[in-house]
Design an enzyme around this catalytic site. Structure first.
Site, PDB file in Angstrom:
ATOM      1  N   HIS A 209      77.203  36.414  11.230  1.00 51.62           N
ATOM      2  CA  HIS A 209      78.433  35.318  11.088  1.00 51.62           C
ATOM      3  C   HIS A 209      78.102  34.526   9.597  1.00 51.62           C
ATOM      4  CE1 HIS A 209      80.605  31.873  11.958  1.00 51.62           C
ATOM      5  NE2 HIS A 209      79.519  30.835  11.269  1.00 51.62           N
ATOM      6  N   ARG A 316      87.520  49.382  14.742  1.00 54.38           N
ATOM      7  CA  ARG A 316      86.680  49.753  15.087  1.00 54.38           C
ATOM      8  C   ARG A 316      86.680  49.151  16.748  1.00 54.38           C
ATOM      9  NH1 ARG A 316      83.187  48.795  10.385  1.00 54.38           N
ATOM     10  NH2 ARG A 316      81.713  50.939   9.996  1.00 54.38           N
ATOM     11  N   GLU A 452      80.488  62.686  10.713  1.00 54.47           N
ATOM     12  CA  GLU A 452      79.958  62.630  10.050  1.00 54.47           C
ATOM     13  C   GLU A 452      78.760  62.579  10.648  1.00 54.47           C
ATOM     14  OE1 GLU A 452      80.188  58.060  12.084  1.00 54.47           O
ATOM     15  OE2 GLU A 452      81.453  59.120  13.574  1.00 54.47           O
ATOM     16  N   ASN A 475      78.271  56.985   6.391  1.00 56.52           N
ATOM     17  CA  ASN A 475      77.184  56.212   7.097  1.00 56.52           C
ATOM     18  C   ASN A 475      76.037  56.705   7.857  1.00 56.52           C
ATOM     19  OD1 ASN A 475      78.520  54.102   5.229  1.00 56.52           O
ATOM     20  ND2 ASN A 475      78.991  52.758   7.623  1.00 56.52           N
ATOM     21  N   ASP A 476      77.187  56.988   8.842  1.00 53.78           N
ATOM     22  CA  ASP A 476      76.179  57.467   9.610  1.00 53.78           C
ATOM     23  C   ASP A 476      75.439  59.423   9.186  1.00 53.78           C
ATOM     24  OD1 ASP A 476      75.488  56.483  11.882  1.00 53.78           O
ATOM     25  OD2 ASP A 476      78.109  57.029  12.814  1.00 53.78           O
ATOM     26  N   CYS A 523      85.207  56.537   4.934  1.00 50.79           N
ATOM     27  CA  CYS A 523      85.860  55.068   5.579  1.00 50.79           C
ATOM     28  C   CYS A 523      83.795  54.301   5.263  1.00 50.79           C
ATOM     29  CB  CYS A 523      86.160  55.041   6.458  1.00 50.79           C
ATOM     30  SG  CYS A 523      85.731  56.159   7.915  1.00 50.79           S
TER      31      CYS A 523
HETATM   32  C1  PEP Z   1      80.328  55.376   8.908  1.00 52.28           C
HETATM   33  O1  PEP Z   1      79.856  55.597   9.746  1.00 52.28           O
HETATM   34  O2  PEP Z   1      79.842  55.855   8.618  1.00 52.28           O
HETATM   35  C2  PEP Z   1      81.402  54.807   9.743  1.00 52.28           C
HETATM   36  C3  PEP Z   1      81.739  54.593   9.131  1.00 52.28           C
HETATM   37  O3  PEP Z   1      80.736  54.510  11.154  1.00 52.28           O
HETATM   38  P1  PEP Z   1      80.193  53.540  11.838  1.00 52.28           P
HETATM   39  O4  PEP Z   1      80.127  52.607  10.612  1.00 52.28           O
HETATM   40  O5  PEP Z   1      81.295  52.408  11.645  1.00 52.28           O
HETATM   41  O6  PEP Z   1      79.870  54.403  12.189  1.00 52.28           O
HETATM   42 MG    MG Z   2      79.689  56.248  12.239  1.00 49.46          MG
END
Ligand code: PEP
Ligand code: MG
Length: 593
Positions: A209, A316, A452, A475-476, A523
């Site tokens: 936060h 999301r 992902e 990210n994933d 993203c």
């Molecule tokens: C990702 O995995 O890159 C992604 C954008 O989704 P999240 O971070 O919500 O898993």
């Molecule tokens: Mg993801």
């Protein structure tokens, strides 16, 4: 904690601390220590059965009192500027929800009856369980909410004891740098932002936060190591380098000079970035890139628009399912989505269907964690196993599509069959809505998928035949390709989106999308790192979606690039397999363009 008076002379020596950069910028100010999380100590008492009712009643009264105190803070939050006011207001609303007849209050009442203990001890037990459940979620944003849960618990216990819980900031000096364990939203509502130069807390992470509020107020912030609390005294001079993640207490003349210059340079660059808001993101040789924003909450939209985003590339939807015992109705979901679509005023909104794992949000969804949640029943797999839930969500999204351009995005798709199944369900929902005479977009919203999972990237050519667009979740994709849990700090040093395996998967996906003539965006966090911008453009990515704060920096980078020269360089780069040489390559990419 009460503040000690400022020291008259500064004789202590300079000390530097490396932490996590949580809000860009440089602050030079005076330490103001704040102890917001003094541990609440309660004694557990057994109570006789005859006293259970009275004890339960005390909880209701305390919750009502704590709620009325928060209401007063909500009034103050409304007077805070822009996005910060909204962020604090939203979190105070969440406190209210936790206090008003929610699961927390009911849980405490139940525990008083089952464990036959006093209200204070029952509150602490329930809060402890909730905090544990949040800590187990593999979601940085949600686990950062633990501080909020504890804060509500602290307020409830103190209301039970009739104590005043407000910590004032009346003696805040001008140019104060808040040094704290953590700042709660209630603390933030009491702060006068004009007097604060920067913030450093030892709890929380970049998703905490504190960090969110610091960024929306434009304050430099660092999440620092705990030793800082014993090193910084009230009245000490302090430097916060929120860009590099460094804190310097009692800086010497050399560092003071150096950071004064850095601060001036940072402020100059901020001014020039602001001017880019309505400039289109076009490379020097005329290649148009679309810059979108990622959001988790509807109240982030003012920041999205202020950053000049062309749309929402990733919404999301998990927030609609948080902090509740029952699933949100179609009407509730529609209301939230409609608000976002309307506020975006004709710009596209990409809504991702529920992305949960068996390990998170289990309460509301009645799930048992599988043996390996990261590889288990999650995201689209989960939605397909709960058709009614997916049907309801798709129906709400389709209804919102009548109000402005909407795209539907499916998380963690791995097979063509999953897309076909969703298309089948979508057709049913469309037929039902049409039968009822409810308006939806015509043509229907595009149906895209997150890429992902490494297997999905390698099968991108097949998936591109079924999907209307791709969104690369780097990210994933990084986590699964390298087998590195993205939330486990023990292996964080191995988490490297620049690993050749990750880059090749991105390249393969981008090529498959281009061959099938479907749009492809990124993203994941990679999209917000301007050092990666030339690489992604070189791969043929045409859309980047990121946190709104990063958007102007990425746009600036795009305006400096010459795509024709980058494409050749990127082709040579993908032949490189050594991660160290690859990093050096990326660092110089586009420089000679
Ligand atoms: C990702 O995995 O890159 C992604 C954008 O989704 P999240 O971070 O919500 O898993
Ligand atoms: Mg993801």
């Amino acid at each position: 904690m009460k503040n000690r008076p400022a020291k008259e002379t500064n004789t202590r020596s300079e000390r530097a601390f490396e932490g996590v950069a949580a809000g860009a910028g440089i602050a030079l100010g005076i330490v103001y220590r704040h102890d917001s999380h003094a541990v609440v100590q309660v004694r557990e008492r057994r109570i006789p059965a005859a006293k259970v009712r009275a004890e339960q009643h005390r909880v209701l009264e305390a919750a009502a009192e704590a709620a009325s105190r928060i209401e007063a803070l909500q009034g103050r939050a409304k007077r805070m500027a822009g996005a910060a006011g909204e962020e604090v207001g939203y979190l105070l609303d969440a406190y209210q929800q936790m206090l008003n007849g929610s699961r927390l209050v009911r849980g405490v009442q139940k525990r008083i009856a089952t464990d036959r203990i006093n209200a204070e001890a029952a509150v602490m037990k329930e809060i402890g369980l909730m905090a544990e459940a949040f800590a187990a979620m593999d979601d940085q944003y949600l686990s950062a909410r633990i501080a909020d849960i504890r804060e509500v618990g602290r307020r409830l216990v103190e209301s039970l004891g009739g104590k005043d819980t407000e910590t004032g900031f009346d003696d805040l000096p001008v140019n104060a740098v808040i040094v704290a364990d953590e700042l709660s939203p209630a603390d933030t509502a009491l702060l006068d932002p004009k007097r604060v130069a920067g913030i450093t807390t030892v709890l929380g992470g970049v998703e905490s936060h504190t960090a969110i509020v610091a960024r929306s107020l434009g304050l430099p912030a660092v999440v620092a190591p705990p030793e800082l609390l014993s090193a910084a005294e009230n009245g000490d001079e302090i430097i916060i380098d929120g860009t590099a993640g460094r804190v310097i207490v009692n800086p010497g003349a050399a560092n003071l000079n150096k950071y004064k210059k850095r601060r001036a340079a940072f402020l100059r660059s901020q001014q020039s970035l602001k001017k880019l808001k309505s400039v289109p993101a076009v490379t020097r040789d005329g290649f148009r890139v679309h810059l979108h924003a990622n959001i988790e909450l509807p109240n982030e939209i003012p920041g999205v628009l202020a950053a000049g985003a062309e749309g929402i590339g990733l919404f999301r939807s998990e927030f609609m399912f948080m902090n509740r015992e029952q699933l949100p109705t179609e009407e509730e979901q529609f209301e939230e989505l409609a608000q976002v679509v309307k506020k975006m005023g004709g710009r596209p909104v990409t809504v991702r269907t529920l992305d949960v794992g068996a390990d998170k949000l289990g309460d509301a969804l009645g799930l048992k964690p599988g043996p390996n949640p990261a590889l288990g029943l999650r995201a689209i797999r989960f939605s397909l196993s709960r058709r009614k839930l997916l049907l309801t969500q798709l129906s709400a999204i389709l209804r919102a599509s009548a109000l402005g351009p909407v795209r539907i995005l499916l998380p963690m798709v791995c097979t063509v069959d999953e897309i076909k199944q969703v298309r089948g369900i979508l057709a049913r929902v469309v037929a039902t809505l049409k039968r009822k005479g409810i308006k939806i977009a015509d043509p229907l919203p595009p149906l895209g998928i997150m890429i992902e999972i490494p297997g999905a990237a390698l099968a991108a050519d097949a998936l591109a035949q079924e999907a209307d667009f791709f969104a690369l979740g780097t990210n994933d994709l990084t986590q699964y390709t390298l087998a590195i849990d993205r939330t486990d700090e023990q292996v964080a040093y191995l988490y490297n989106p620049l690993h050749p395996a990750v880059l090749r998967l991105i390249q393969f996906t981008a090529e498959a999308a281009s061959a099938a003539r479907i749009p492809v965006s990124v993203c994941g966090e990679m999209a917000s790192d301007e050092r990666m911008t030339p690489v992604l453009l070189g791969f043929g990515i045409t859309e980047l979606s990121m946190n709104p704060a990063s958007l102007p920096r990425v746009k600036k980078r795009i305006l400096e690039l010459n795509l024709a020269s980058i494409s050749g360089q990127v082709r040579r780069m993908t032949a490189e397999s050594d991660p160290v040489r690859l990093k050096a390559f990326v660092d110089t990419l586009g420089d000679d363009g």
